[in-house]
Scaffold this active site. Structure first.
Site, PDB file in Angstrom:
ATOM      1  N   GLU A 286       0.793  -1.232   0.000  1.00 32.80           N
ATOM      2  CA  GLU A 286       0.000   0.000   0.000  1.00 32.80           C
ATOM      3  C   GLU A 286       0.825   1.281   0.000  1.00 32.80           C
ATOM      4  O   GLU A 286       0.453   2.250   0.672  1.00 32.80           O
ATOM      5  CB  GLU A 286      -0.924  -0.029   1.225  1.00 32.80           C
ATOM      6  CG  GLU A 286      -0.199   0.015   2.596  1.00 32.80           C
ATOM      7  CD  GLU A 286       0.149  -1.345   3.172  1.00 32.80           C
ATOM      8  OE1 GLU A 286       0.314  -2.305   2.403  1.00 32.80           O
ATOM      9  OE2 GLU A 286       0.279  -1.447   4.405  1.00 32.80           O
ATOM     10  N   HIS A 310      -8.172  -3.818  -1.265  1.00 41.03           N
ATOM     11  CA  HIS A 310      -7.372  -3.970  -0.045  1.00 41.03           C
ATOM     12  C   HIS A 310      -6.303  -2.876   0.056  1.00 41.03           C
ATOM     13  O   HIS A 310      -6.221  -2.166   1.061  1.00 41.03           O
ATOM     14  CB  HIS A 310      -6.736  -5.363  -0.019  1.00 41.03           C
ATOM     15  CG  HIS A 310      -5.910  -5.623   1.200  1.00 41.03           C
ATOM     16  ND1 HIS A 310      -6.404  -6.272   2.317  1.00 41.03           N
ATOM     17  CD2 HIS A 310      -4.636  -5.285   1.507  1.00 41.03           C
ATOM     18  CE1 HIS A 310      -5.464  -6.329   3.245  1.00 41.03           C
ATOM     19  NE2 HIS A 310      -4.370  -5.746   2.777  1.00 41.03           N
ATOM     20  N   GLU A 311      -5.508  -2.743  -0.992  1.00 40.46           N
ATOM     21  CA  GLU A 311      -4.418  -1.749  -0.917  1.00 40.46           C
ATOM     22  C   GLU A 311      -4.984  -0.334  -0.816  1.00 40.46           C
ATOM     23  O   GLU A 311      -4.440   0.513  -0.111  1.00 40.46           O
ATOM     24  CB  GLU A 311      -3.462  -1.887  -2.099  1.00 40.46           C
ATOM     25  CG  GLU A 311      -2.825  -3.277  -2.283  1.00 40.46           C
ATOM     26  CD  GLU A 311      -2.299  -3.917  -1.006  1.00 40.46           C
ATOM     27  OE1 GLU A 311      -1.923  -3.192  -0.055  1.00 40.46           O
ATOM     28  OE2 GLU A 311      -2.272  -5.163  -0.933  1.00 40.46           O
ATOM     29  N   HIS A 314      -6.006   0.609   2.684  1.00 43.94           N
ATOM     30  CA  HIS A 314      -4.891   1.024   3.541  1.00 43.94           C
ATOM     31  C   HIS A 314      -4.703   2.549   3.544  1.00 43.94           C
ATOM     32  O   HIS A 314      -4.031   3.079   4.432  1.00 43.94           O
ATOM     33  CB  HIS A 314      -3.592   0.364   3.094  1.00 43.94           C
ATOM     34  CG  HIS A 314      -3.347  -1.003   3.673  1.00 43.94           C
ATOM     35  ND1 HIS A 314      -3.315  -1.245   5.032  1.00 43.94           N
ATOM     36  CD2 HIS A 314      -3.108  -2.200   3.077  1.00 43.94           C
ATOM     37  CE1 HIS A 314      -3.048  -2.540   5.238  1.00 43.94           C
ATOM     38  NE2 HIS A 314      -2.929  -3.140   4.071  1.00 43.94           N
ATOM     39  N   GLU A 333      -3.948  -4.505   9.237  1.00 43.29           N
ATOM     40  CA  GLU A 333      -4.437  -5.504   8.276  1.00 43.29           C
ATOM     41  C   GLU A 333      -5.873  -5.965   8.547  1.00 43.29           C
ATOM     42  O   GLU A 333      -6.618  -6.248   7.616  1.00 43.29           O
ATOM     43  CB  GLU A 333      -3.476  -6.704   8.213  1.00 43.29           C
ATOM     44  CG  GLU A 333      -2.059  -6.352   7.741  1.00 43.29           C
ATOM     45  CD  GLU A 333      -2.005  -5.733   6.337  1.00 43.29           C
ATOM     46  OE1 GLU A 333      -2.988  -5.825   5.585  1.00 43.29           O
ATOM     47  OE2 GLU A 333      -0.954  -5.132   6.016  1.00 43.29           O
ATOM     48  N   ASP A 388       8.737 -10.893   9.750  1.00 48.87           N
ATOM     49  CA  ASP A 388       8.509 -11.739   8.573  1.00 48.87           C
ATOM     50  C   ASP A 388       8.211 -13.190   8.963  1.00 48.87           C
ATOM     51  O   ASP A 388       7.524 -13.902   8.249  1.00 48.87           O
ATOM     52  CB  ASP A 388       9.740 -11.736   7.647  1.00 48.87           C
ATOM     53  CG  ASP A 388       9.899 -10.401   6.942  1.00 48.87           C
ATOM     54  OD1 ASP A 388       8.884  -9.711   6.761  1.00 48.87           O
ATOM     55  OD2 ASP A 388      11.042 -10.061   6.595  1.00 48.87           O
ATOM     56  N   TYR A 396      -5.149 -10.471   9.594  1.00 41.46           N
ATOM     57  CA  TYR A 396      -6.054 -10.145   8.492  1.00 41.46           C
ATOM     58  C   TYR A 396      -7.484 -10.591   8.805  1.00 41.46           C
ATOM     59  O   TYR A 396      -8.393  -9.786   8.957  1.00 41.46           O
ATOM     60  CB  TYR A 396      -5.609 -10.848   7.198  1.00 41.46           C
ATOM     61  CG  TYR A 396      -4.338 -10.285   6.609  1.00 41.46           C
ATOM     62  CD1 TYR A 396      -4.398  -9.420   5.529  1.00 41.46           C
ATOM     63  CD2 TYR A 396      -3.087 -10.607   7.125  1.00 41.46           C
ATOM     64  CE1 TYR A 396      -3.248  -8.895   4.968  1.00 41.46           C
ATOM     65  CE2 TYR A 396      -1.927 -10.092   6.573  1.00 41.46           C
ATOM     66  CZ  TYR A 396      -2.016  -9.233   5.501  1.00 41.46           C
ATOM     67  OH  TYR A 396      -0.872  -8.707   4.961  1.00 41.46           O
TER      68      TYR A 396
HETATM   69  N1  BES Z   1       0.830  -4.497   3.712  1.00 40.71           N
HETATM   70  C1  BES Z   1       0.550  -5.770   3.184  1.00 40.71           C
HETATM   71  C2  BES Z   1       1.785  -6.535   2.823  1.00 40.71           C
HETATM   72  C3  BES Z   1       2.725  -6.752   3.995  1.00 40.71           C
HETATM   73  C4  BES Z   1       2.251  -7.012   5.269  1.00 40.71           C
HETATM   74  C5  BES Z   1       4.078  -6.689   3.778  1.00 40.71           C
HETATM   75  C6  BES Z   1       3.143  -7.189   6.324  1.00 40.71           C
HETATM   76  C7  BES Z   1       4.970  -6.880   4.814  1.00 40.71           C
HETATM   77  C8  BES Z   1       4.501  -7.131   6.093  1.00 40.71           C
HETATM   78  C9  BES Z   1      -0.404  -5.697   1.989  1.00 40.71           C
HETATM   79  O1  BES Z   1      -1.365  -4.708   2.143  1.00 40.71           O
HETATM   80  C10 BES Z   1      -1.159  -6.984   1.954  1.00 40.71           C
HETATM   81  O2  BES Z   1      -1.772  -7.293   2.927  1.00 40.71           O
HETATM   82  N2  BES Z   1      -1.143  -7.693   0.852  1.00 40.71           N
HETATM   83  C11 BES Z   1      -1.886  -8.921   0.697  1.00 40.71           C
HETATM   84  C12 BES Z   1      -3.182  -8.582   0.008  1.00 40.71           C
HETATM   85  C13 BES Z   1      -4.330  -9.513   0.218  1.00 40.71           C
HETATM   86  C14 BES Z   1      -4.691  -9.706   1.657  1.00 40.71           C
HETATM   87  C15 BES Z   1      -5.554  -9.029  -0.547  1.00 40.71           C
HETATM   88  C16 BES Z   1      -1.016  -9.841  -0.122  1.00 40.71           C
HETATM   89  O3  BES Z   1       0.036  -9.401  -0.572  1.00 40.71           O
HETATM   90  O4  BES Z   1      -1.346 -11.002  -0.313  1.00 40.71           O
HETATM   91 ZN    ZN Z   2      -2.694  -5.206   3.774  1.00 42.80          ZN
END
Ligand code: BES
Ligand code: ZN
Length: 618
Positions: A286, A310-311, A314, A333, A388, A396
């Site tokens: 995002e 989703h993005e 954010h 999330e 990570d 989520y």
């Molecule tokens: N912000 C996240 C990606 C992220 C979270 C990167 C924690 C590093 C640490 C992004 O918004 C996300 O949640 N992406 C998901 C989208 C899905 C839930 C629709 C993805 O990448 O799968």
């Molecule tokens: Zn996210």
């Protein structure tokens, strides 16, 4: 017990719990002294060097002292080469003193800079190294166009420090500006005000006037072109993706309009999408004003555009109101997943939104079974852990279901107003879990007594698993799919009787995910023959089917699986497939041989996750 000993014990206990309480609200993942001094603005002056795979130049911090007697500025760094430090006082830059500490753990090396009482700005001259965990450098072969190299950053959660010395904590915010120097034809873009009219003179200026947490500072460069979609939205990507992406994501403006209606003004002016090469390790990121998006969701039928919802969501939950530490990630999330679903409902209707919520809750219930109990807590313990490694669907979907529970108990109208006010009241601020609970209690729970107890809230946030009072997501559409599946499995109907022609991607996903435990190889073979699932071009369907095939030993490995793993780098899609392959001794050699071909094309994050899988099963 002796009275005095008892008193001392009690005293030290209280003292200890005070300390842990206070620590709780501090960000364990930074080694910066952000409670004493903060940067309010950073300026980056960086050259993008594709040959050396490094960014080099300087970062300038404008400082604000919170503790008047502070004598040092401590910044986060990881794998950076620090060349020199300058400080600004009396209208001049002077050479400064610094020390780079040894790397302690995954948090990196603390950079300690001596301050003079009159220092107002600091410049650090540095370059990143090819090992930077927050950057990926792609060769031309790894791009869609195959002619030019490409690079991009991915800083969440604690990777910004691998490409700039910074106070890398979401507890504080900076505005930023940047001067980026690139090869003439390789255009840079940032999470800032990108200028659609570019001049390929190799020097670009960016500004992000709103204060953002450092993990949202983002950059990419490559053969990047631009296509306007609507008054506020555009696609940036290699030319190969421009038209297909603009078609697939044409509803982005409608999504913005819908979200503004629900939760108030979109405060970032422009909302563009940068479509990355397929090795991007996430679905999306995002980055403000310019979400980074995987091309694997361009399905041709808009079936996976909830990622954009989703993005975009954010822009309220996460970018405007930010989790103060990584143990509060569910505030980013969970809220975003809930808002995403509300956007999908507004733009695509109730039926689709309910299917998505149901698929997600099913996935969550399965994850809850598999995870360590302590990792199923929303307010997860994160000290000593790399964010990570603690990543899961809990923040989520459990977060989403918690907010949906509140919506149901208070009624949509009241809950929508509450959320809108929450975003307004905390705009451009960070908040932790306790802060949220206090706000929720004051503005919702106590306002309408008898609807939700604070104990219920605490169960959601501090207890493992799913509360007994978790609302059940159910979709009538899926009930029909289930009935057809049951008829086929009990020989009351043939596969050809199932009206799959009208099925959307969601119905297919439900079908594949809900085939019974005891499904036979013959039945899988028949499904595959009838519906060509192995060859599905929808990346989510292909993922679900390939995974099931591996788990059920329907086939050991095939060309489709190999191609899939080589051409996609999105962690969520590839890691479970590798895990299935590696955990079985018989298929492990295939995993080894595929990974040998694929590894170089993966992002450092995906590489380290899969490397760890091989070690785990050795
Ligand atoms: N912000 C996240 C990606 C992220 C979270 C990167 C924690 C590093 C640490 C992004 O918004 C996300 O949640 N992406 C998901 C989208 C899905 C839930 C629709 C993805 O990448 O799968
Ligand atoms: Zn996210």
């Amino acid at each position: 017990m002796h009275l005095i000993t008892r008193i001392i014990q009690l005293l030290s206990l209280t003292l200890f719990s005070c300390v842990t309480q206070a620590d709780d609200n501090l960000d364990w993942h930074t080694q910066s002294n952000y409670t004493q001094i903060i940067s309010t603005h950073v300026h980056l002056d960086l050259s993008v060097d594709f040959k050396q795979k490094q960014l080099s130049g300087y970062i300038e911090h404008t400082l604000k002292r919170l503790a008047p007697d502070v004598t040092e500025l401590k910044l986060d760094t990881r794998d950076l080469t620090i060349l020199k430090v300058e400080h600004f006082d009396n209208q001049q830059w002077h050479k400064g003193e610094f020390a780079l500490a040894k790397e302690t753990d995954f948090r990196g090396s603390q950079l300690v800079i001596k301050l003079k009482p009159q220092t107002t700005k600091i410049r650090v001259y540095y370059h990143s190294t090819p090992e930077a965990s927050g950057l990926q450098w792609l060769s031309p072969a790894q791009t869609a166009g195959k002619k030019h190299p490409f690079m991009f950053s991915q800083s969440q959660a604690i990777h910004a420090r691998s490409w700039m010395p910074i106070q890398d904590t979401p507890a504080m915010r900076v505005s930023y500006s940047a001067t980026i120097r690139t090869d003439k034809h390789l255009r840079p873009v940032m999470s800032a005000d990108n200028n659609p009219q570019w001049h390929d003179d190799g020097i670009y200026q960016f500004t992000m006037p709103q204060p953002i947490p450092p993990y949202l500072i983002a950059i990419a460069a490559g053969n990047i072109h631009h296509k306007t979609m609507s008054k506020q939205t555009a696609i940036y990507s290699e030319p190969e993706y421009l038209d297909v992406a603009a078609k697939e994501f044409e509803d982005t403006q409608a999504m913005i309009d819908a979200t503004e209606k629900l939760y108030g003004e979109y405060r970032w002016n422009q909302y563009d999408l940068l479509i990355l090469p397929p090795s991007f390790p996430f679905g999306g990121m995002e980055n403000p004003r310019l979400s980074f998006i995987t091309p694997t969701v361009i399905a041709g039928d808009k079936s996976l555009v909830n990622l954009i919802a989703h993005e975009l969501a954010h822009s309220w939950s996460g970018n405007l109101v930010t989790n103060a530490t990584w143990r509060d990630l569910w505030l980013n999330e969970g809220f975003t997943s809930y808002v995403e679903n509300r956007i999908m409902e507004s733009v695509f209707g109730k039926k689709r939104a309910m299917m998505e919520r149901t698929l997600d809750s099913q996935g969550l219930r399965q994850e809850v079974e598999e995870l360590d109990e302590s990792d199923t807590i929303l307010h997860i313990a994160m000290q000593g852990r790399d964010p990570d490694d603690a990543f899961s669907g809990i923040p989520y979907t459990k977060g989403h279901l918690f907010l949906w529970f509140l919506e149901q108990r208070f009624g949509r109208e009241k809950f929508d107003l509450f959320l809108k006010a929450y975003f307004d009241n905390h705009a451009f601020q960070s908040i932790d879990t306790r802060g949220f609970i206090a706000y929720l209690d004051k503005h919702l729970i106590s306002q309408y007594p008898g609807k939700v107890t604070i104990e219920e809230v605490k169960t959601w946030i501090f207890k493992p698993g799913l509360p007994t009072f978790t609302p059940l997501a159910q979709s009538d559409t899926f009930t029909k799919v289930q009935q057809h599946m049951d008829s086929w499995l009990s020989n009351r109907a043939a596969l050809s009787d199932i009206p799959t022609k009208q099925w959307t991607v969601h119905e297919w996903l439900y079908f594949i995910n809900n085939l019974p435990e005891e499904i036979s190889k013959e039945q899988l073979a028949l499904l595959d023959k009838t519906y060509q699932l192995t060859l599905s071009t929808n990346n989510e369907i292909a993922h679900a089917w390939l995974l099931l095939s591996l788990q059920k030993k329907y086939y050991v490995v095939n060309q489709r699986l190999e191609n899939y793993l080589i051409s996609i780098g999105r962690r969520k899609l590839i890691v479970p497939l590798y895990e299935a392959l590696i955990s079985d001794e018989k298929t492990r050699p295939f995993a080894v041989s595929i990974y040998q071909k694929a590894r170089a094309g993966y992002h450092p994050l995906a590489q380290s996750t899969i490397d760890a899988l091989f070690t785990e099963y050795e």
